[in-house]
Design a protein around this motif. Structure first.
Motif, PDB file in Angstrom:
ATOM      1  N   ARG A  64       2.096   1.934  -3.684  1.00  0.00           N
ATOM      2  CA  ARG A  64       1.130   2.151  -4.759  1.00  0.00           C
ATOM      3  C   ARG A  64       0.255   3.351  -4.429  1.00  0.00           C
ATOM      4  O   ARG A  64       0.016   3.664  -3.263  1.00  0.00           O
ATOM      5  CB  ARG A  64       0.224   0.923  -4.921  1.00  0.00           C
ATOM      6  CG  ARG A  64       0.919  -0.334  -5.418  1.00  0.00           C
ATOM      7  CD  ARG A  64       1.216  -0.275  -6.900  1.00  0.00           C
ATOM      8  NE  ARG A  64       0.008  -0.082  -7.689  1.00  0.00           N
ATOM      9  CZ  ARG A  64       0.012   0.199  -8.981  1.00  0.00           C
ATOM     10  NH1 ARG A  64       1.142   0.322  -9.632  1.00  0.00           N
ATOM     11  NH2 ARG A  64      -1.121   0.374  -9.639  1.00  0.00           N
ATOM     12  N   GLU A  70      -5.905   2.926  -4.424  1.00  0.00           N
ATOM     13  CA  GLU A  70      -6.589   2.266  -5.524  1.00  0.00           C
ATOM     14  C   GLU A  70      -7.512   1.180  -4.990  1.00  0.00           C
ATOM     15  O   GLU A  70      -7.265   0.589  -3.939  1.00  0.00           O
ATOM     16  CB  GLU A  70      -5.581   1.658  -6.504  1.00  0.00           C
ATOM     17  CG  GLU A  70      -4.650   0.643  -5.853  1.00  0.00           C
ATOM     18  CD  GLU A  70      -3.524   0.170  -6.765  1.00  0.00           C
ATOM     19  OE1 GLU A  70      -3.629   0.363  -7.986  1.00  0.00           O
ATOM     20  OE2 GLU A  70      -2.554  -0.398  -6.242  1.00  0.00           O
ATOM     21  N   SER A  71      -8.580   0.928  -5.733  1.00  0.00           N
ATOM     22  CA  SER A  71      -9.502  -0.140  -5.342  1.00  0.00           C
ATOM     23  C   SER A  71      -8.933  -1.511  -5.700  1.00  0.00           C
ATOM     24  O   SER A  71      -9.129  -2.483  -4.967  1.00  0.00           O
ATOM     25  CB  SER A  71     -10.856   0.069  -6.032  1.00  0.00           C
ATOM     26  OG  SER A  71     -10.687   0.179  -7.428  1.00  0.00           O
ATOM     27  N   GLU A  72      -8.227  -1.596  -6.834  1.00  0.00           N
ATOM     28  CA  GLU A  72      -7.689  -2.879  -7.268  1.00  0.00           C
ATOM     29  C   GLU A  72      -6.277  -3.065  -6.717  1.00  0.00           C
ATOM     30  O   GLU A  72      -5.314  -3.300  -7.456  1.00  0.00           O
ATOM     31  CB  GLU A  72      -7.726  -2.970  -8.798  1.00  0.00           C
ATOM     32  CG  GLU A  72      -9.155  -2.972  -9.323  1.00  0.00           C
ATOM     33  CD  GLU A  72      -9.242  -3.028 -10.835  1.00  0.00           C
ATOM     34  OE1 GLU A  72     -10.252  -3.542 -11.326  1.00  0.00           O
ATOM     35  OE2 GLU A  72      -8.321  -2.556 -11.533  1.00  0.00           O
ATOM     36  N   GLY A  73      -6.186  -2.941  -5.393  1.00  0.00           N
ATOM     37  CA  GLY A  73      -4.909  -3.042  -4.716  1.00  0.00           C
ATOM     38  C   GLY A  73      -4.704  -4.412  -4.096  1.00  0.00           C
ATOM     39  O   GLY A  73      -5.217  -5.428  -4.572  1.00  0.00           O
ATOM     40  N   PRO A 129      -0.485  -3.730 -12.023  1.00  0.00           N
ATOM     41  CA  PRO A 129      -0.163  -3.249 -10.682  1.00  0.00           C
ATOM     42  C   PRO A 129       1.229  -3.691 -10.228  1.00  0.00           C
ATOM     43  O   PRO A 129       1.401  -4.741  -9.615  1.00  0.00           O
ATOM     44  CB  PRO A 129      -1.258  -3.876  -9.811  1.00  0.00           C
ATOM     45  CG  PRO A 129      -1.624  -5.137 -10.528  1.00  0.00           C
ATOM     46  CD  PRO A 129      -1.377  -4.909 -11.994  1.00  0.00           C
ATOM     47  N   GLU A 131     -12.722   5.118  -5.934  1.00  0.00           N
ATOM     48  CA  GLU A 131     -11.366   5.541  -5.631  1.00  0.00           C
ATOM     49  C   GLU A 131     -11.375   7.024  -5.289  1.00  0.00           C
ATOM     50  O   GLU A 131     -12.391   7.700  -5.470  1.00  0.00           O
ATOM     51  CB  GLU A 131     -10.445   5.253  -6.823  1.00  0.00           C
ATOM     52  CG  GLU A 131     -10.311   3.764  -7.106  1.00  0.00           C
ATOM     53  CD  GLU A 131      -9.177   3.441  -8.075  1.00  0.00           C
ATOM     54  OE1 GLU A 131      -8.693   4.372  -8.743  1.00  0.00           O
ATOM     55  OE2 GLU A 131      -8.780   2.263  -8.145  1.00  0.00           O
ATOM     56  N   ARG A 187     -12.013   8.855  -8.695  1.00  0.00           N
ATOM     57  CA  ARG A 187     -12.819   8.270  -9.760  1.00  0.00           C
ATOM     58  C   ARG A 187     -13.702   7.134  -9.268  1.00  0.00           C
ATOM     59  O   ARG A 187     -13.502   6.585  -8.180  1.00  0.00           O
ATOM     60  CB  ARG A 187     -11.913   7.759 -10.881  1.00  0.00           C
ATOM     61  CG  ARG A 187     -11.147   6.488 -10.582  1.00  0.00           C
ATOM     62  CD  ARG A 187     -10.133   6.209 -11.692  1.00  0.00           C
ATOM     63  NE  ARG A 187      -9.224   7.333 -11.855  1.00  0.00           N
ATOM     64  CZ  ARG A 187      -8.727   7.725 -13.014  1.00  0.00           C
ATOM     65  NH1 ARG A 187      -9.010   7.058 -14.123  1.00  0.00           N
ATOM     66  NH2 ARG A 187      -7.922   8.766 -13.085  1.00  0.00           N
ATOM     67  N   GLN A 226     -14.543   5.818 -14.990  1.00  0.00           N
ATOM     68  CA  GLN A 226     -13.733   4.924 -15.832  1.00  0.00           C
ATOM     69  C   GLN A 226     -14.562   3.702 -16.166  1.00  0.00           C
ATOM     70  O   GLN A 226     -15.082   3.023 -15.276  1.00  0.00           O
ATOM     71  CB  GLN A 226     -12.453   4.526 -15.089  1.00  0.00           C
ATOM     72  CG  GLN A 226     -11.551   3.590 -15.886  1.00  0.00           C
ATOM     73  CD  GLN A 226     -10.267   3.290 -15.149  1.00  0.00           C
ATOM     74  OE1 GLN A 226      -9.598   4.189 -14.640  1.00  0.00           O
ATOM     75  NE2 GLN A 226      -9.913   2.018 -15.082  1.00  0.00           N
ATOM     76  N   LYS A 259       0.824  -1.214   0.000  1.00  0.00           N
ATOM     77  CA  LYS A 259       0.000   0.000   0.000  1.00  0.00           C
ATOM     78  C   LYS A 259       0.858   1.266   0.000  1.00  0.00           C
ATOM     79  O   LYS A 259       0.503   2.271  -0.616  1.00  0.00           O
ATOM     80  CB  LYS A 259      -0.934  -0.013   1.203  1.00  0.00           C
ATOM     81  CG  LYS A 259      -2.015  -1.084   1.116  1.00  0.00           C
ATOM     82  CD  LYS A 259      -2.815  -1.184   2.404  1.00  0.00           C
ATOM     83  CE  LYS A 259      -3.791  -2.345   2.336  1.00  0.00           C
ATOM     84  NZ  LYS A 259      -4.512  -2.548   3.614  1.00  0.00           N
ATOM     85  N   ASP A 316     -15.994   0.389  -0.610  1.00  0.00           N
ATOM     86  CA  ASP A 316     -15.398   0.835  -1.872  1.00  0.00           C
ATOM     87  C   ASP A 316     -15.881   0.010  -3.061  1.00  0.00           C
ATOM     88  O   ASP A 316     -15.526   0.314  -4.200  1.00  0.00           O
ATOM     89  CB  ASP A 316     -13.875   0.776  -1.801  1.00  0.00           C
ATOM     90  CG  ASP A 316     -13.304   1.872  -0.898  1.00  0.00           C
ATOM     91  OD1 ASP A 316     -13.994   2.871  -0.674  1.00  0.00           O
ATOM     92  OD2 ASP A 316     -12.167   1.704  -0.424  1.00  0.00           O
ATOM     93  N   THR A 360      -7.525  -7.063 -13.839  1.00  0.00           N
ATOM     94  CA  THR A 360      -7.392  -5.609 -13.774  1.00  0.00           C
ATOM     95  C   THR A 360      -7.129  -5.068 -15.177  1.00  0.00           C
ATOM     96  O   THR A 360      -6.662  -5.800 -16.056  1.00  0.00           O
ATOM     97  CB  THR A 360      -6.231  -5.175 -12.852  1.00  0.00           C
ATOM     98  OG1 THR A 360      -4.998  -5.648 -13.407  1.00  0.00           O
ATOM     99  CG2 THR A 360      -6.404  -5.727 -11.445  1.00  0.00           C
TER     100      THR A 360
END
Length: 407
Positions: free
Chosen positions: A41, A44-47, A128, A301, A304, A343, A38, A280, A124
């Motif tokens: 990066r 982000e939601s797709e973490g 990432p 996010e 977005r 998005q 974390k 989220d 994704t």
């Protein structure tokens, strides 16, 4: 000894160079420190939590792992990995060449189906890769070199000739591109992501005012006819798990594009992601006379909302214009919670561009470990470009050529 330990010891002995930090291939995201991830990066939601949730029951055709590069301060770099048998004709979407490849694959399946190790995630729309922001220029270079070496060593261990850094967004391409180019990776264009910028639109009317008169009139008409549609916003799928999965599969089956194993989701994907992301992950559920006619899975996010998946009942959903209505509801949702961007991901570009979105590029960086096959794949890179074969993008490209020719 555990699978993770075996892979880690192998990667340490094979992929490490005397001056490089330690790289380990581990069995999944659980082998990477979530705190270090974390910190490396952007929000982000797709973490880490999302990627770990996707590993609980991966599709049968796919094996998941991860690579972790450590130094004395903890995580220096890391990325999820996935392995599968990749059909080289995956970008093709119908037509004589696709039909020829299908016949060829039936007669000689090994000719078009290659073992591939992917860096990133099949779940994704971006790659990432975590990189510790405290690293200086030399430390960053060493961490990335160690990561690349570990990935290629893991590809050799698995017998995967093709190595792909999947769907690099512009930020990651700037970061990784020079290092991967030095390691002989080359670019293959991937499908872009559609992004709608809602800056200076405080309500739906101000958004609609941006659109062409014909599109604005069409959307207003569909809004007026939406009286029988009820919208429910929820952060739990309790009681709807089977219905949501069925709607997703119905929509996937009717799609005009096919991307093979990349369309398969893990078992229990929607429930696992909902639990992992909490508030989220938001579901918009559309009902017509009590029946679930469509759903949207949205990720929230800081700047977005990501429209991740849409599932729809046929013919009920199209009969009530639920694609357009869900789009407008998502615009309202972004405005209500103060998010600038909507998005909407890859594919189905015609409507997204008509509704005001712009396209953000994605790039695969590709290498084959066999030098002769590497040269052959590089030569074929234009044919392997995904936008070249997407039906919507092809039509848009032809229209642009016609306009240019008329000038």
């Amino acid at each position: 000894m555990s699978h993770e330990a075996l892979m880690g010891d192998w990667a340490e002995g094979t992929a490490r160079r005397p001056s490089l930090p330690l790289a380990r291939v581990v069995s999944g995201m659980a082998g990477i420190d979530p705190t270090g991830w974390k910190a490396a990066r952007p929000p982000e939601s797709e973490g880490w939590a999302y990627l770990a949730a996707c590993e609980t029951a991966p599709p049968a055709a796919m094996e998941l792992a991860a690579v972790s590069v450590g130094n004395r301060d903890g995580l220096a770099a890391g990325a999820p990995l996935f392995a599968l048998k990749y059909r080289l004709d995956t970008p093709l979407q119908g037509g004589p060449l696709a039909a020829f490849c299908d016949r060829l694959a039936r007669r000689a399946p090994g000719l078009l189906e290659w073992r591939m190790l992917g860096v990133g995630s099949a779940f994704t729309d971006a790659c990432p890769v975590a990189l510790n922001p405290r690293l200086g220029g030399t430390g960053r270079q060493e961490a990335l070199l160690s990561l690349i070496a570990a990935v290629e060593a893991e590809a050799a261990r698995r017998g995967a000739g093709l190595v792909v850094f999947k769907d690099l967004a512009p930020r990651e391409l700037d970061l990784l591109g020079p290092h991967l180019a030095a390691a002989r990776y080359f670019a293959v264009e991937s499908l872009p992501v559609a992004v709608l910028d809602l800056a200076d639109t405080g309500d739906l009317d101000s958004y609609l005012a941006r659109l062409s008169p014909a599109t604005r009139k069409d959307l207003r008409r569909k809004l007026k006819q939406a009286g029988r549609v009820e919208v429910e916003w929820r952060t739990s799928l309790a009681g709807l798990e089977g219905e949501v999965r069925a709607l997703y599969e119905a929509t996937r089956t009717r799609s005009q594009v096919r991307y093979g194993d990349f369309e398969e989701l893990p078992d229990g994907y929607f429930e696992a992601v909902s639990r992992a992301l909490g508030t989220d992950a938001v579901f918009a559920c559309y009902r017509v006379e009590g029946q679930l006619a469509a759903f949207n899975l949205l990720f929230v996010e800081p700047d977005r909302v990501i429209d991740k998946f849409l599932g729809m009942a046929y013919p009920l959903g199209p009969a009530h214009d639920l694609y357009a209505l869900s789009w407008l509801e998502n615009v309202r949702f972004c405005q209500r919670i103060g998010r600038r961007y909507l998005q909407t991901g890859q594919t189905a570009y015609a409507s997204k561009l008509r509704f005001g979105s712009a396209l953000e590029p994605r790039t695969h960086l590709v290498k084959h470990r066999n030098q002769l096959l590497h040269a052959a794949v590089r030569l074929a890179a234009p044919l392997l470009s995904f936008p070249r074969w997407d039906p919507d993008l092809r039509r848009l490209d032809l229209r642009q050529r016609d306009k240019d020719g008329a000038r």
